[in-house]
Structures are given as C-alpha cells and as structure tokens.
Design a protein around this motif. Structure first.
Motif, PDB file in Angstrom:
ATOM      1  N   PRO A 139       0.806  -1.231   0.000  1.00  0.00           N
ATOM      2  CA  PRO A 139       0.000   0.000   0.000  1.00  0.00           C
ATOM      3  C   PRO A 139       0.835   1.275   0.000  1.00  0.00           C
ATOM      4  O   PRO A 139       0.376   2.315  -0.477  1.00  0.00           O
ATOM      5  N   ILE A 140       2.065   1.197   0.490  1.00  0.00           N
ATOM      6  CA  ILE A 140       2.901   2.394   0.546  1.00  0.00           C
ATOM      7  C   ILE A 140       3.321   2.851  -0.841  1.00  0.00           C
ATOM      8  O   ILE A 140       3.662   4.027  -1.046  1.00  0.00           O
ATOM      9  N   ASN A 141       3.279   1.950  -1.845  1.00  0.00           N
ATOM     10  CA  ASN A 141       3.734   2.318  -3.192  1.00  0.00           C
ATOM     11  C   ASN A 141       2.947   3.481  -3.768  1.00  0.00           C
ATOM     12  O   ASN A 141       3.516   4.387  -4.395  1.00  0.00           O
ATOM     13  N   ALA A 142       1.643   3.464  -3.578  1.00  0.00           N
ATOM     14  CA  ALA A 142       0.805   4.549  -4.115  1.00  0.00           C
ATOM     15  C   ALA A 142       1.166   5.876  -3.465  1.00  0.00           C
ATOM     16  O   ALA A 142       1.179   6.925  -4.135  1.00  0.00           O
ATOM     17  N   GLU A 143       1.461   5.851  -2.179  1.00  0.00           N
ATOM     18  CA  GLU A 143       1.838   7.087  -1.489  1.00  0.00           C
ATOM     19  C   GLU A 143       3.187   7.606  -1.982  1.00  0.00           C
ATOM     20  O   GLU A 143       3.373   8.817  -2.133  1.00  0.00           O
ATOM     21  N   LEU A 144       4.114   6.704  -2.243  1.00  0.00           N
ATOM     22  CA  LEU A 144       5.415   7.114  -2.767  1.00  0.00           C
ATOM     23  C   LEU A 144       5.277   7.698  -4.173  1.00  0.00           C
ATOM     24  O   LEU A 144       5.862   8.733  -4.494  1.00  0.00           O
ATOM     25  N   LEU A 145       4.487   7.025  -4.996  1.00  0.00           N
ATOM     26  CA  LEU A 145       4.327   7.459  -6.391  1.00  0.00           C
ATOM     27  C   LEU A 145       3.638   8.816  -6.488  1.00  0.00           C
ATOM     28  O   LEU A 145       3.934   9.616  -7.382  1.00  0.00           O
ATOM     29  N   VAL A 206      14.322  10.311  -3.657  1.00  0.00           N
ATOM     30  CA  VAL A 206      13.433  10.070  -4.794  1.00  0.00           C
ATOM     31  C   VAL A 206      12.860   8.660  -4.748  1.00  0.00           C
ATOM     32  O   VAL A 206      13.471   7.741  -4.185  1.00  0.00           O
ATOM     33  N   HIS A 207      11.679   8.511  -5.340  1.00  0.00           N
ATOM     34  CA  HIS A 207      11.073   7.194  -5.530  1.00  0.00           C
ATOM     35  C   HIS A 207      11.199   6.795  -6.986  1.00  0.00           C
ATOM     36  O   HIS A 207      10.799   7.551  -7.887  1.00  0.00           O
ATOM     37  N   LEU A 208      11.743   5.600  -7.244  1.00  0.00           N
ATOM     38  CA  LEU A 208      11.847   5.077  -8.597  1.00  0.00           C
ATOM     39  C   LEU A 208      11.142   3.721  -8.657  1.00  0.00           C
ATOM     40  O   LEU A 208      11.650   2.722  -8.127  1.00  0.00           O
ATOM     41  N   PRO A 209       9.974   3.652  -9.278  1.00  0.00           N
ATOM     42  CA  PRO A 209       9.211   2.394  -9.321  1.00  0.00           C
ATOM     43  C   PRO A 209       9.930   1.268 -10.043  1.00  0.00           C
ATOM     44  O   PRO A 209       9.635   0.092  -9.804  1.00  0.00           O
ATOM     45  N   GLU A 210      10.861   1.612 -10.936  1.00  0.00           N
ATOM     46  CA  GLU A 210      11.585   0.566 -11.664  1.00  0.00           C
ATOM     47  C   GLU A 210      12.637  -0.129 -10.806  1.00  0.00           C
ATOM     48  O   GLU A 210      13.214  -1.147 -11.213  1.00  0.00           O
ATOM     49  N   VAL A 211      12.892   0.409  -9.630  1.00  0.00           N
ATOM     50  CA  VAL A 211      13.765  -0.237  -8.657  1.00  0.00           C
ATOM     51  C   VAL A 211      12.856  -1.039  -7.732  1.00  0.00           C
ATOM     52  O   VAL A 211      12.033  -0.474  -7.018  1.00  0.00           O
ATOM     53  N   VAL A 212      12.987  -2.353  -7.752  1.00  0.00           N
ATOM     54  CA  VAL A 212      11.997  -3.218  -7.095  1.00  0.00           C
ATOM     55  C   VAL A 212      12.632  -4.056  -5.993  1.00  0.00           C
ATOM     56  O   VAL A 212      13.705  -4.655  -6.184  1.00  0.00           O
ATOM     57  N   VAL A 213      11.952  -4.098  -4.857  1.00  0.00           N
ATOM     58  CA  VAL A 213      12.371  -4.937  -3.739  1.00  0.00           C
ATOM     59  C   VAL A 213      11.173  -5.762  -3.285  1.00  0.00           C
ATOM     60  O   VAL A 213      10.037  -5.280  -3.285  1.00  0.00           O
ATOM     61  N   HIS A 214      11.429  -7.013  -2.940  1.00  0.00           N
ATOM     62  CA  HIS A 214      10.387  -7.911  -2.463  1.00  0.00           C
ATOM     63  C   HIS A 214      10.452  -8.022  -0.945  1.00  0.00           C
ATOM     64  O   HIS A 214      11.538  -8.043  -0.365  1.00  0.00           O
ATOM     65  N   HIS A 215       9.288  -8.131  -0.317  1.00  0.00           N
ATOM     66  CA  HIS A 215       9.222  -8.197   1.147  1.00  0.00           C
ATOM     67  C   HIS A 215       8.263  -9.292   1.574  1.00  0.00           C
ATOM     68  O   HIS A 215       7.082  -9.261   1.230  1.00  0.00           O
TER      69      HIS A 215
END
Length: 310
Positions: A139-145, A206-215
């Motif tokens: 859910p944090i991805n939308a806030e970062l983007l 900065v937030h870069l969506p193309e940099v991906v980490v799995h949790h």
C-alpha cells in the motif's frame, strides 16, 4: 572525502558501484536465504551483514554457508546502527540496505546506481515494494508514487520526505555526512530523522518504481515492541525537528491515531523519559525542509500504510 564511482563492467554483469548492507537478529534461516538471493544477483555486490547479537547460531551459520559475505558479529544488538557499522566497511559509492526478510529484484541495484550516478545531489533512491507471497503491491507504493513533496526539476522521479530503509539505496558520502542512523532511536521508524537531516544538508530523496524490492514479512518478530519503538521514535523526531506549532499538531495527530492501549502508554512513557535529551538536542528544520513535512501531513493522517497497530 571525494567520491569516485566505478563504472559497471557491462549492462548485465557485476556492478562495482553498489554494495549491500544487511542487518539481522535471531532469524537464522531467513538471513541465510536472504544471502543466497544476494549472491545470485547479476550485480554481484559486496555484501556486509551485521548479526546483531543473535542467540540462534546465525553468525556461525553465515560463516559456514556464506563465507563470501563479510560478516560483522556484534556481541550486542545495535539495531539500525548496525547499518552504520557495516557501511564503514564498503568502498562502493552507493549502498543498498537489505533486511533479512527482503530481497532486491535482479537489475534493480544497477538502476538505482545509474540514477545516483546521473544526479550528484541525489542522496537516496527508494524503490517499489512487492509483498510476498504473490508479488502484491505494498500500500505504501501509491503514497510514494503520488508524493506531495516538491522537488527540483532535475529529479528522475517523485520527491520524498522520508524513505524506507529496507527498500532504499543511499549515497555513501551523503549518509556519512549526516552521521547515519541515530544511536538514540535504535530501531523502528529511524529513517525519518535521517531523511530530514539529509534534506537539511541539501540532499534529495526520490522514488523510482523501476527499482523493485520484495518483502515477505518475517513471523519472527515482536510486533508490540516494534510498535512501541516506532511510536516513540516518531514522537522524538517530531520534538527534535519540527517547529513548535507543527510539533504540537503532529503530536496530537500521532497520539490520537494510535490504539489506546498499554503498548501506546509505554511508548508515550518512553518518549517522555527522553524529553531531557530531546530538548538539549532540538534543532528545528529550516523553512525549505519544513515545507516538505507540512506537505506530508495530510497523507500521514489518512494513510492506511502508516498505522501504529500491532
């Protein structure tokens, strides 16, 4: 200290520009799996892992199974400061943080290094988090983007006010310039203070969506203790860096949104016990940085990903 970025040998091979720092505590099996995944990355980063005084044989298992990784076996639990210790052992200009329950997607470290190398005032790159199993969007991805923070025009993505350590790559010189993670905060929401100090020093996040980490969140944790420390550290940050009116407002919001239970009561007591040193070391943010945190307040109040629950 002059920073010299080593160029990658190819677009797919080892990349000497980026190293990885991992901290672990009493999660032997997860730490071993995390190191296996790091070993398989095409960037082949130098990895430094700090075992924070585990009592489950983690350090011995790492020595046996992953002798290629540089191990720091701390006799005590250093918390986030273990990252400071590990970072001093790497020469790469960029350092990716990795928790023992996270892993970087192949190629992401290279993409983060490309961005940091291309933008000399960029201090932190925070990636997109996929929750496992299932590779679901955190859910944090939308806030970062959709971050409301305003950044300079040269930024390669949305500007951020803070970052998530387990999903971020930092510029080593910027991290060292501001002193790294605070020993007083130990662990839990420790990033916000560091992010504010980086911004004060003129570094961008900065937030870069193309940099991906799995949790894949570990089940070996004490959620109540994490909440207690996270709430305490949030309050300490507010009292350390926010101007008086903003500090009062944010204290009200944070405490009001927390569950009214014993864990919250202990967190408040911890925070109040630290008030003497907080007041001694209080240094309100300059106006240009304070504007970033003002812009974040509405999303912090309404966020579904930033709740102090356990």
């Amino acid at each position: 200290m002059t920073e010299t970025a080593a160029a990658p040998t190819s677009a797919t091979g080892p990349d000497e520009r980026v190293a990885v720092v991992m901290i672990t505590y009493n999660r032997r099996d997860e730490a071993l799996l995390a190191l296996t995944r790091l070993r398989e990355l095409p960037e082949r980063p130098h990895v430094v892992v700090v075992d924070n005084g585990s009592a489950d044989g983690t350090a011995d298992a790492i020595r046996e199974r992953h002798p290629w990784a540089e191990l720091v076996a701390s006799p005590v639990n250093l918390g986030a400061v273990g990252r400071n210790v590990a970072l001093e052992r790497v020469d790469a200009p960029f350092v990716a943080f990795c928790d023992d329950d996270t892993w970087w997607e192949p190629g992401s470290l290279r993409r983060a290094a490309d961005a940091l190398e291309a933008h000399p005032r960029l201090g932190v790159v925070t990636g997109r988090i996929l929750v496992e199993p299932g590779s679901r969007e955190d859910p944090i991805n939308a806030e970062l983007l959709h971050s409301p923070v305003e950044g300079p025009e040269w930024m390669p993505g949305p500007a951020l006010g803070s970052f998530l350590a387990g999903a971020s790559v930092v510029r080593r010189t910027a991290f060292r310039e501001v002193g790294g993670f605070s020993e007083r905060l130990w662990l839990g929401g420790e990033e916000e203070l560091l992010a504010a100090d980086l911004a004060t020093a003129g570094w961008e996040l900065v937030h870069l969506p193309e940099v991906v980490v799995h949790h894949q969140a570990s089940t070996v944790r004490d959620p109540h203790l994490r909440r207690r420390h996270g709430l305490r550290n949030t309050l300490w940050f507010i009292w350390l860096r926010r101007p008086l009116r903003a500090a009062l407002r944010r204290t009200r919001d944070v405490v009001g949104a927390a569950p009214q239970d014993g864990v919250t009561a202990l967190a408040l007591l911890d925070a109040l016990r630290g008030a003497p040193w907080v007041l001694r070391e209080r240094r309100p943010l300059p106006e240009r940085v304070e504007r970033r945190f003002l812009a974040l307040e509405e999303s912090q109040r309404s966020s579904a990903a930033r709740r102090y629950v356990s």
